[in-house]
Design a protein around this motif. Structure first.
Motif, PDB file in Angstrom:
ATOM      1  N   SER A 116      24.190  37.417  43.904  1.00 37.50           N
ATOM      2  CA  SER A 116      24.833  36.088  43.905  1.00 37.50           C
ATOM      3  C   SER A 116      26.033  36.068  42.960  1.00 37.50           C
ATOM      4  O   SER A 116      27.109  35.540  43.302  1.00 37.50           O
ATOM      5  CB  SER A 116      23.812  35.023  43.467  1.00 37.50           C
ATOM      6  OG  SER A 116      22.680  35.056  44.298  1.00 37.50           O
ATOM      7  N   ALA A 117      25.870  36.648  41.758  1.00 35.58           N
ATOM      8  CA  ALA A 117      26.970  36.684  40.785  1.00 35.58           C
ATOM      9  C   ALA A 117      28.135  37.494  41.331  1.00 35.58           C
ATOM     10  O   ALA A 117      29.310  37.094  41.193  1.00 35.58           O
ATOM     11  CB  ALA A 117      26.458  37.279  39.468  1.00 35.58           C
ATOM     12  N   CYS A 118      27.827  38.618  41.963  1.00 39.29           N
ATOM     13  CA  CYS A 118      28.886  39.463  42.533  1.00 39.29           C
ATOM     14  C   CYS A 118      29.655  38.719  43.618  1.00 39.29           C
ATOM     15  O   CYS A 118      30.882  38.877  43.759  1.00 39.29           O
ATOM     16  CB  CYS A 118      28.287  40.746  43.106  1.00 39.29           C
ATOM     17  SG  CYS A 118      27.764  41.931  41.845  1.00 39.29           S
ATOM     18  N   ALA A 119      28.953  37.886  44.393  1.00 40.73           N
ATOM     19  CA  ALA A 119      29.617  37.147  45.475  1.00 40.73           C
ATOM     20  C   ALA A 119      30.679  36.207  44.902  1.00 40.73           C
ATOM     21  O   ALA A 119      31.809  36.144  45.408  1.00 40.73           O
ATOM     22  CB  ALA A 119      28.578  36.356  46.273  1.00 40.73           C
ATOM     23  N   PHE A 120      30.337  35.475  43.834  1.00 48.50           N
ATOM     24  CA  PHE A 120      31.307  34.569  43.215  1.00 48.50           C
ATOM     25  C   PHE A 120      32.449  35.339  42.568  1.00 48.50           C
ATOM     26  O   PHE A 120      33.613  34.939  42.655  1.00 48.50           O
ATOM     27  CB  PHE A 120      30.591  33.685  42.182  1.00 48.50           C
ATOM     28  CG  PHE A 120      29.867  32.524  42.786  1.00 48.50           C
ATOM     29  CD1 PHE A 120      30.558  31.361  43.118  1.00 48.50           C
ATOM     30  CD2 PHE A 120      28.503  32.585  43.035  1.00 48.50           C
ATOM     31  CE1 PHE A 120      29.895  30.271  43.679  1.00 48.50           C
ATOM     32  CE2 PHE A 120      27.842  31.509  43.587  1.00 48.50           C
ATOM     33  CZ  PHE A 120      28.525  30.348  43.911  1.00 48.50           C
ATOM     34  N   LEU A 121      32.127  36.455  41.924  1.00 52.49           N
ATOM     35  CA  LEU A 121      33.180  37.250  41.289  1.00 52.49           C
ATOM     36  C   LEU A 121      34.155  37.803  42.315  1.00 52.49           C
ATOM     37  O   LEU A 121      35.374  37.776  42.120  1.00 52.49           O
ATOM     38  CB  LEU A 121      32.554  38.398  40.480  1.00 52.49           C
ATOM     39  CG  LEU A 121      31.910  38.023  39.138  1.00 52.49           C
ATOM     40  CD1 LEU A 121      31.140  39.197  38.564  1.00 52.49           C
ATOM     41  CD2 LEU A 121      33.011  37.575  38.153  1.00 52.49           C
ATOM     42  N   LEU A 122      33.607  38.343  43.420  1.00 56.03           N
ATOM     43  CA  LEU A 122      34.468  38.933  44.447  1.00 56.03           C
ATOM     44  C   LEU A 122      35.310  37.860  45.149  1.00 56.03           C
ATOM     45  O   LEU A 122      36.441  38.125  45.574  1.00 56.03           O
ATOM     46  CB  LEU A 122      33.604  39.681  45.484  1.00 56.03           C
ATOM     47  CG  LEU A 122      32.936  40.980  44.989  1.00 56.03           C
ATOM     48  CD1 LEU A 122      31.932  41.479  46.025  1.00 56.03           C
ATOM     49  CD2 LEU A 122      33.998  42.054  44.723  1.00 56.03           C
ATOM     50  N   GLN A 123      34.746  36.657  45.249  1.00 57.63           N
ATOM     51  CA  GLN A 123      35.461  35.612  45.995  1.00 57.63           C
ATOM     52  C   GLN A 123      36.598  34.973  45.195  1.00 57.63           C
ATOM     53  O   GLN A 123      37.675  34.690  45.724  1.00 57.63           O
ATOM     54  CB  GLN A 123      34.454  34.530  46.418  1.00 57.63           C
ATOM     55  CG  GLN A 123      34.923  33.672  47.582  1.00 57.63           C
ATOM     56  CD  GLN A 123      35.734  32.463  47.121  1.00 57.63           C
ATOM     57  OE1 GLN A 123      35.403  31.838  46.129  1.00 57.63           O
ATOM     58  NE2 GLN A 123      36.816  32.154  47.839  1.00 57.63           N
ATOM     59  N   THR A 124      36.372  34.782  43.895  1.00 60.35           N
ATOM     60  CA  THR A 124      37.399  34.082  43.114  1.00 60.35           C
ATOM     61  C   THR A 124      37.974  34.916  41.972  1.00 60.35           C
ATOM     62  O   THR A 124      39.083  34.669  41.504  1.00 60.35           O
ATOM     63  CB  THR A 124      36.805  32.798  42.489  1.00 60.35           C
ATOM     64  OG1 THR A 124      35.788  33.168  41.545  1.00 60.35           O
ATOM     65  CG2 THR A 124      36.213  31.904  43.546  1.00 60.35           C
ATOM     66  N   GLY A 125      37.243  35.890  41.499  1.00 63.56           N
ATOM     67  CA  GLY A 125      37.688  36.667  40.333  1.00 63.56           C
ATOM     68  C   GLY A 125      37.301  35.993  39.021  1.00 63.56           C
ATOM     69  O   GLY A 125      37.008  36.657  38.041  1.00 63.56           O
ATOM     70  N   ASP A 126      37.275  34.623  38.990  1.00 67.00           N
ATOM     71  CA  ASP A 126      36.884  33.883  37.788  1.00 67.00           C
ATOM     72  C   ASP A 126      36.121  32.644  38.230  1.00 67.00           C
ATOM     73  O   ASP A 126      36.649  31.531  38.314  1.00 67.00           O
ATOM     74  CB  ASP A 126      38.136  33.468  36.993  1.00 67.00           C
ATOM     75  CG  ASP A 126      37.787  32.868  35.632  1.00 67.00           C
ATOM     76  OD1 ASP A 126      36.572  32.735  35.341  1.00 67.00           O
ATOM     77  OD2 ASP A 126      38.715  32.550  34.882  1.00 67.00           O
ATOM     78  N   PRO A 127      34.813  32.791  38.554  1.00 66.34           N
ATOM     79  CA  PRO A 127      34.029  31.683  39.116  1.00 66.34           C
ATOM     80  C   PRO A 127      33.852  30.514  38.151  1.00 66.34           C
ATOM     81  O   PRO A 127      33.786  29.370  38.581  1.00 66.34           O
ATOM     82  CB  PRO A 127      32.674  32.339  39.432  1.00 66.34           C
ATOM     83  CG  PRO A 127      32.620  33.550  38.567  1.00 66.34           C
ATOM     84  CD  PRO A 127      34.021  34.021  38.426  1.00 66.34           C
ATOM     85  N   LEU A 128      33.785  30.790  36.849  1.00 65.86           N
ATOM     86  CA  LEU A 128      33.585  29.698  35.892  1.00 65.86           C
ATOM     87  C   LEU A 128      34.787  28.754  35.881  1.00 65.86           C
ATOM     88  O   LEU A 128      34.645  27.529  35.753  1.00 65.86           O
ATOM     89  CB  LEU A 128      33.338  30.263  34.488  1.00 65.86           C
ATOM     90  CG  LEU A 128      32.055  31.100  34.319  1.00 65.86           C
ATOM     91  CD1 LEU A 128      31.947  31.611  32.886  1.00 65.86           C
ATOM     92  CD2 LEU A 128      30.840  30.259  34.678  1.00 65.86           C
ATOM     93  N   GLN A 129      35.978  29.322  36.022  1.00 66.24           N
ATOM     94  CA  GLN A 129      37.180  28.474  36.047  1.00 66.24           C
ATOM     95  C   GLN A 129      37.268  27.700  37.350  1.00 66.24           C
ATOM     96  O   GLN A 129      37.712  26.546  37.367  1.00 66.24           O
ATOM     97  CB  GLN A 129      38.423  29.346  35.863  1.00 66.24           C
ATOM     98  CG  GLN A 129      39.716  28.537  35.782  1.00 66.24           C
ATOM     99  CD  GLN A 129      40.939  29.406  35.547  1.00 66.24           C
ATOM    100  OE1 GLN A 129      40.820  30.607  35.385  1.00 66.24           O
ATOM    101  NE2 GLN A 129      42.108  28.789  35.523  1.00 66.24           N
ATOM    102  N   THR A 130      36.840  28.337  38.451  1.00 65.99           N
ATOM    103  CA  THR A 130      36.959  27.695  39.763  1.00 65.99           C
ATOM    104  C   THR A 130      35.853  26.684  39.995  1.00 65.99           C
ATOM    105  O   THR A 130      36.091  25.565  40.471  1.00 65.99           O
ATOM    106  CB  THR A 130      36.912  28.763  40.878  1.00 65.99           C
ATOM    107  OG1 THR A 130      37.913  29.752  40.615  1.00 65.99           O
ATOM    108  CG2 THR A 130      37.146  28.136  42.241  1.00 65.99           C
ATOM    109  N   TYR A 131      34.574  27.062  39.674  1.00 59.83           N
ATOM    110  CA  TYR A 131      33.440  26.210  40.037  1.00 59.83           C
ATOM    111  C   TYR A 131      32.688  25.640  38.830  1.00 59.83           C
ATOM    112  O   TYR A 131      31.795  24.812  38.988  1.00 59.83           O
ATOM    113  CB  TYR A 131      32.431  27.006  40.884  1.00 59.83           C
ATOM    114  CG  TYR A 131      33.010  27.524  42.186  1.00 59.83           C
ATOM    115  CD1 TYR A 131      33.307  26.646  43.227  1.00 59.83           C
ATOM    116  CD2 TYR A 131      33.249  28.879  42.371  1.00 59.83           C
ATOM    117  CE1 TYR A 131      33.834  27.128  44.418  1.00 59.83           C
ATOM    118  CE2 TYR A 131      33.766  29.364  43.558  1.00 59.83           C
ATOM    119  CZ  TYR A 131      34.056  28.477  44.591  1.00 59.83           C
ATOM    120  OH  TYR A 131      34.576  28.933  45.768  1.00 59.83           O
TER     121      TYR A 131
END
Length: 610
Positions: free
Chosen positions: A22-37
């Protein structure tokens, strides 16, 4: 303790793979999931995916599967688990929470899950296979095997040999006639070529053993392959055919030594089950000599046709007990009656027939050893002539429907006491048929492989002791059948009985005994006249170089079965025959010359070869 530790470790690894996926999916999709979501959305998503992943993991028992043997089943379970773990949270996030996550996130999540869950399993499987295979191939002192057949059975054998560390055999490659498999490899083992290449490949690869893995091939095809393999010094083994596997007598993964029966190359017999059932089912069936090789096999093959009662009659208590125990185990519902009796005892035979009233009689009791009967002619006559006469007359007296007499090719133009007594027995039941409501028939065939007194066990014993193997004469030939196929044809012939016939079984081509001995030596992994000698001992008393299946008077006509023929019934005067048999009774116990003179008068074609 170790098992519990291993289970907990696998659960921890799979849970880590689910969360990390799950973590890899967010990283691959945005590069910085905490900033985006932010923190809450990815965390909630991972918790939902983790909970579903754990449920799927327990549903498919992924933590209980052995990674070393991970295959298609494990891969399917992982794909389904990954799909549920990725798709459901994605749908819930978009439909319930309205997060509007992009489809690319779902693709990244699915890919990461499959890679993280399947990757370690398949890598471990590949490592174990490679390490184990390399170690097995480099092992010294193991038997090098060439596998004939690069199909599913051959691959199963190769896989088992490569992975089994305690196996003493290591495969070096395959032989297959399919041109599309040529130069390919299976489990890292090459497909060298076709069957024509077997001798060359066996020598080049220093092959110690050849395994024929062709369970669906015909008997003729197997025989042809064996004939090619005989040109090598390798021992031969074979996977059982489909009939043995389907009937539960063996399994595809169990190999056995190639036997002489495999060399005969005859396909399974076509049986008319309906006609056999018509005269056996629901009837009381008597088998004399039921403890012998032919008699016991008759009992085995009659039993499935549901006779009302099966009578096992024999003189030897141990052999009768043995077949009784076997039948009780294999056919628990069969009604069996064991009768210890001597067919020479007329009063005992009358008591048996009066008590049980058999409707079908298979008369297999006989003395059959040629040299022994030459030295004991009176015993051969008492058992083979008067014993048959007793049983046959009781069948008439007590109203049996059918009487099947087991005869031999040695009854044709006989040169032995045994063959002559069998011929007299044939003549007697043919004469009896003319005056009885019982249908009397004889079934004539040659040697059966594996029977008591057969040459095969003696050859095997001599090979086991290092030789020499003794053959009577370099040109001696005999007809051979396996015991099951001979008996199957006997039972089938009984269905064709109209009365008075002598049925002759198609024995195939005659086999030279010298070739048989040489083949057995080669099948045992030795070279004739190099490792084990073959000596010629000379023709024994009563024997002849070749056997015949038909007298000149009988002619030959076909039946509804392509392996059974019928000789024309001979015209026999019963009164004259009875008179001659009484004369034969009077010379019992006298000098062999007197006995032979009476036999010669009874059977003019008899010529004393001793």
């Amino acid at each position: 303790m170790i098992s519990a530790y291993r289970t907990h470790l696998l659960i921890a690894l799979d849970v880590s793979a689910i969360v990390l996926g799950s973590a890899c999916a967010f990283l691959l999709q945005t590069g910085d999931p905490l900033q985006t979501y932010g923190v809450a959305m990815p965390l909630l998503y991972m918790l939902l995916a983790g909970a579903l992943g754990v449920l799927c993991m327990f549903r498919f028992q992924l933590h209980r599967r052995i990674w070393q043997y991970a295959g298609v089943g494990e891969l399917v379970a992982i794909l389904v688990s990954a799909a549920v773990t990725a798709i459901v949270p994605f749908l819930v996030a978009n439909a319930v929470f309205g997060w509007e996550l992009p489809a690319l996130l779902l693709l990244h999540h699915l890919t990461a899950m499959i890679f993280l869950m399947a990757g370690p399993r398949l890598m471990w499987r590949a490592f174990c296979d490679y390490f184990g295979t390399c170690r097995r191939r480099q092992s010294q002192g193991r038997t090098r095997a060439l596998i004939i057949g690069a199909g599913s059975c051959g691959s199963l054998i190769a896989k088992e040999l490569l992975q089994n560390e305690i196996a003493r055999t290591v495969p070096v490659g395959f032989i297959d006639d399919d041109p599309y498999k040529r130069s390919l490899s299976l489990y890292g083992l090459p497909v060298f070529g076709s069957r024509c290449d077997i001798p060359k490949i066996a020598e080049r690869e220093s092959v110690d053993e050849i395994i024929i893995a062709m369970p669906s091939a015909s008997k003729a095809q197997i025989s042809a392959v064996i004939n090619v393999c005989k040109g090598t010094k390798a021992r031969l083994k074979i996977v059982p055919d489909l009939n043995e596997i389907m009937q539960g007598r063996s399994s595809a993964a169990r190999v056995r030594d190639v036997s002489v029966e495999d060399l005969l190359g005859r396909d399974p017999i076509r049986t008319d089950l309906e006609h056999i059932a018509n005269y056996v089912e629901g009837k009381t069936v008597l088998v004399t000599g039921a403890g012998g090789s032919i008699g016991s096999e008759l009992c085995r093959q009659i039993a499935p046709f549901a006779p009302r009662q099966l009578l096992l009659l024999g003189h030897g208590e141990n052999s009768i007990y043995s077949i009784e125990m076997e039948l009780l185990a294999s056919c628990p519902g069969l009604v069996i009656e064991t009768v210890i009796a001597d067919v020479q005892d007329r009063k005992r035979m009358e008591d048996v027939f009066a008590k049980f009233r058999p409707q079908v009689v298979f008369h297999a009791a006989a003395h059959k050893h040629v040299p022994l009967m030459e030295r004991n002619p009176s015993e051969a006559i008492k058992n083979n002539v008067f014993g048959t006469k007793n049983v046959a007359e009781c069948a008439d007296q007590f109203g049996a429907e059918r009487f099947v007499f087991i005869s031999t090719d040695k009854a044709v133009n006989p040169t032995s006491i045994m063959g002559t007594t069998k011929r007299i027995a044939e003549m007697y039941i043919q004469s009896l048929d003319k005056h009885s409501k019982t249908k009397y028939v004889a079934v004539r065939f040659g040697n059966v492989l594996g029977s008591r007194g057969s040459v095969i066990p003696r050859f095997k014993d001599q090979i086991l002791k290092g030789g020499p193997v003794t053959v009577t004469h370099p040109e001696m030939v005999r007809y051979f059948m396996t015991i099951p196929e001979a008996v199957q044809l006997v039972i089938q012939a009984g269905a064709f009985a109209q009365g008075g016939e002598i049925f002759i079984l198609d024995m195939g081509k005659p086999v030279k005994i010298y070739d048989l001995a040489a083949d057995l030596i080669r099948l045992s992994g030795f070279e004739p006249h190099v490792d084990i000698d073959i000596h010629f001992s000379g023709i024994r008393e009563g024997e002849k170089l070749y056997e015949e299946l038909l007298t000149s008077e009988e002619g030959l006509t076909s039946t509804m079965h392509d392996r059974i023929f019928v000789g024309k019934p001979m015209q026999i005067n019963r009164s004259e025959l009875e008179f001659e048999i009484r004369k034969l009774e009077q010379v019992l116990g006298r000098q062999p010359a007197e006995i032979r003179a009476v036999l010669k008068h009874l059977v003019p074609s008899y010529s004393n070869a001793s």
